[in-house]
Scaffold this motif. Sequence first.
Motif, PDB file in Angstrom:
ATOM      1  N   PHE A  66       0.856  -1.070  -0.093  1.00 30.83           N
ATOM      2  CA  PHE A  66       0.086  -0.028  -0.087  1.00 30.83           C
ATOM      3  C   PHE A  66       1.053   1.191   0.090  1.00 30.83           C
ATOM      4  O   PHE A  66       2.095   1.147   0.307  1.00 30.83           O
ATOM      5  N   ALA A  67       0.316   2.347  -0.451  1.00 34.70           N
ATOM      6  CA  ALA A  67       1.009   3.609  -0.626  1.00 34.70           C
ATOM      7  C   ALA A  67       0.648   4.388   0.568  1.00 34.70           C
ATOM      8  O   ALA A  67      -0.406   4.534   1.237  1.00 34.70           O
ATOM      9  N   LEU A  68       1.794   5.117   1.037  1.00 37.81           N
ATOM     10  CA  LEU A  68       1.747   6.339   2.206  1.00 37.81           C
ATOM     11  C   LEU A  68       2.359   7.704   1.800  1.00 37.81           C
ATOM     12  O   LEU A  68       3.127   7.484   0.868  1.00 37.81           O
ATOM     13  N   SER A  69       1.856   8.751   2.383  1.00 40.18           N
ATOM     14  CA  SER A  69       2.304   9.954   2.059  1.00 40.18           C
ATOM     15  C   SER A  69       2.367  10.487   3.475  1.00 40.18           C
ATOM     16  O   SER A  69       1.587  10.507   4.244  1.00 40.18           O
ATOM     17  N   LEU A  70       3.317  11.719   3.631  1.00 38.93           N
ATOM     18  CA  LEU A  70       3.398  12.398   4.514  1.00 38.93           C
ATOM     19  C   LEU A  70       2.198  13.233   4.683  1.00 38.93           C
ATOM     20  O   LEU A  70       1.678  13.722   3.764  1.00 38.93           O
ATOM     21  N   GLY A  71       1.872  13.478   6.028  1.00 37.03           N
ATOM     22  CA  GLY A  71       0.154  14.285   6.169  1.00 37.03           C
ATOM     23  C   GLY A  71       0.666  15.366   7.201  1.00 37.03           C
ATOM     24  O   GLY A  71       1.658  16.166   7.081  1.00 37.03           O
ATOM     25  N   PHE A  76       1.416  15.398  20.767  1.00 35.08           N
ATOM     26  CA  PHE A  76       0.857  14.768  21.783  1.00 35.08           C
ATOM     27  C   PHE A  76       1.070  15.482  23.336  1.00 35.08           C
ATOM     28  O   PHE A  76       2.126  15.977  23.112  1.00 35.08           O
ATOM     29  N   ASP A  77       0.312  15.204  24.174  1.00 36.55           N
ATOM     30  CA  ASP A  77       0.411  15.939  25.321  1.00 36.55           C
ATOM     31  C   ASP A  77       0.362  15.344  26.551  1.00 36.55           C
ATOM     32  O   ASP A  77      -0.178  14.109  26.333  1.00 36.55           O
ATOM     33  N   ARG A  78       0.852  15.456  27.488  1.00 36.79           N
ATOM     34  CA  ARG A  78       0.829  14.894  28.693  1.00 36.79           C
ATOM     35  C   ARG A  78       0.234  15.868  29.874  1.00 36.79           C
ATOM     36  O   ARG A  78       1.110  16.780  30.182  1.00 36.79           O
ATOM     37  N   ARG A  79      -0.754  15.464  30.424  1.00 33.38           N
ATOM     38  CA  ARG A  79      -1.342  16.473  31.521  1.00 33.38           C
ATOM     39  C   ARG A  79      -1.342  17.995  30.870  1.00 33.38           C
ATOM     40  O   ARG A  79      -0.609  18.957  31.704  1.00 33.38           O
ATOM     41  N   GLY A  80      -1.756  18.222  29.695  1.00 30.99           N
ATOM     42  CA  GLY A  80      -1.964  19.493  29.189  1.00 30.99           C
ATOM     43  C   GLY A  80      -0.372  20.140  28.569  1.00 30.99           C
ATOM     44  O   GLY A  80      -0.495  21.311  28.189  1.00 30.99           O
ATOM     45  N   ARG A  81       0.492  19.362  28.779  1.00 34.05           N
ATOM     46  CA  ARG A  81       1.967  19.981  28.132  1.00 34.05           C
ATOM     47  C   ARG A  81       2.188  19.046  27.130  1.00 34.05           C
ATOM     48  O   ARG A  81       2.242  17.776  27.161  1.00 34.05           O
ATOM     49  N   ILE A  82       2.559  19.881  26.013  1.00 37.26           N
ATOM     50  CA  ILE A  82       2.967  19.317  24.777  1.00 37.26           C
ATOM     51  C   ILE A  82       4.433  18.423  25.007  1.00 37.26           C
ATOM     52  O   ILE A  82       5.257  18.947  25.727  1.00 37.26           O
ATOM     53  N   ASP A  83       4.390  17.276  24.662  1.00 36.07           N
ATOM     54  CA  ASP A  83       5.718  16.283  24.806  1.00 36.07           C
ATOM     55  C   ASP A  83       6.165  15.606  23.641  1.00 36.07           C
ATOM     56  O   ASP A  83       7.368  15.226  23.483  1.00 36.07           O
ATOM     57  N   THR A  84       5.464  16.005  22.501  1.00 35.10           N
ATOM     58  CA  THR A  84       5.766  15.097  21.421  1.00 35.10           C
ATOM     59  C   THR A  84       5.314  15.635  19.827  1.00 35.10           C
ATOM     60  O   THR A  84       4.042  16.158  20.035  1.00 35.10           O
ATOM     61  N   LEU A  85       6.066  16.091  19.019  1.00 37.14           N
ATOM     62  CA  LEU A  85       5.799  16.514  17.859  1.00 37.14           C
ATOM     63  C   LEU A  85       5.755  15.593  16.928  1.00 37.14           C
ATOM     64  O   LEU A  85       6.977  14.768  16.941  1.00 37.14           O
ATOM     65  N   TRP A  86       4.792  15.511  16.041  1.00 37.34           N
ATOM     66  CA  TRP A  86       4.934  14.265  15.117  1.00 37.34           C
ATOM     67  C   TRP A  86       4.156  14.939  13.761  1.00 37.34           C
ATOM     68  O   TRP A  86       3.678  15.771  13.628  1.00 37.34           O
ATOM     69  N   VAL A  87       4.408  13.991  12.455  1.00 36.09           N
ATOM     70  CA  VAL A  87       4.043  14.153  11.450  1.00 36.09           C
ATOM     71  C   VAL A  87       3.099  12.863  10.996  1.00 36.09           C
ATOM     72  O   VAL A  87       3.588  11.831  11.099  1.00 36.09           O
ATOM     73  N   GLY A  88       1.708  13.147  10.868  1.00 41.05           N
ATOM     74  CA  GLY A  88       0.862  12.027  10.423  1.00 41.05           C
ATOM     75  C   GLY A  88       1.118  11.428   8.932  1.00 41.05           C
ATOM     76  O   GLY A  88       2.182  12.134   8.018  1.00 41.05           O
ATOM     77  N   VAL A  89       0.572  10.686   8.737  1.00 41.01           N
ATOM     78  CA  VAL A  89       0.636  10.067   7.169  1.00 41.01           C
ATOM     79  C   VAL A  89      -0.856   9.745   6.762  1.00 41.01           C
ATOM     80  O   VAL A  89      -1.945   9.737   7.259  1.00 41.01           O
ATOM     81  N   THR A  90      -1.051   9.673   5.302  1.00 42.53           N
ATOM     82  CA  THR A  90      -2.192   9.642   4.554  1.00 42.53           C
ATOM     83  C   THR A  90      -2.010   8.625   3.382  1.00 42.53           C
ATOM     84  O   THR A  90      -0.830   8.663   2.800  1.00 42.53           O
ATOM     85  N   PRO A  91      -2.923   7.683   3.279  1.00 43.78           N
ATOM     86  CA  PRO A  91      -4.109   7.447   4.003  1.00 43.78           C
ATOM     87  C   PRO A  91      -3.886   6.705   5.141  1.00 43.78           C
ATOM     88  O   PRO A  91      -2.875   5.787   5.260  1.00 43.78           O
TER      89      PRO A  91
END
Length: 179
Positions: A66-71, A76-91
């Motif tokens: 199957f094919a993916l592309s960056l999205g 993500f946060d923990r107790r209201g504090r951002i702890d992770t920056l990420w890039v999703g994929v599509t589809p």
Amino acid sequence: MHRLFVALELPPLVRDALLAVHGGVAGARWQRDDQLHLTLRFIGEVDRHQAQDVSAALGSVNIQRFALSLGLPGTFDRRGRIDTLWVGVTPQSEVGALAKRVDSALLRIGLPPETRAFVPHITVARFSRIAGPLEGFPAAPLPATPWDVTGFALWESRLGHDGADYAVIERYGSHYAAL
């Protein structure tokens, strides 16, 4: 003991696109090239015998290309504090289905099911202390970088002073192919 997870390896073109957007975000600890992957299932600590069972179980997982592309990027946060920056994929549907097949194979050997919702993403940075919005990171999808997924890998994570070091233990199918 082995700290294991199952993930997709990323082709160089995708890793290069992700590395190109590093920088400009206060407090970010950017993932190194060798740390970039898309986790299908975190397993955690297992002994040598369980690791062998995991490896055998993953060999039974059927994967079809199957094919993916960056999205879009996300956090993500923990107790209201951002702890992770990420890039999703599509589809997301086919990679989600693969994650379910991996989880089912691991259930058959007695590992507990994954309880968190599967959010297909590639972690690009982690934070120790950040509370507010991220400035300096693209809010739009990254440049199109489609790739074909034709396999996945079992990885081991070793925690060290400079973060985690990851090593592929075994590949199932061929790990990726450029479109």
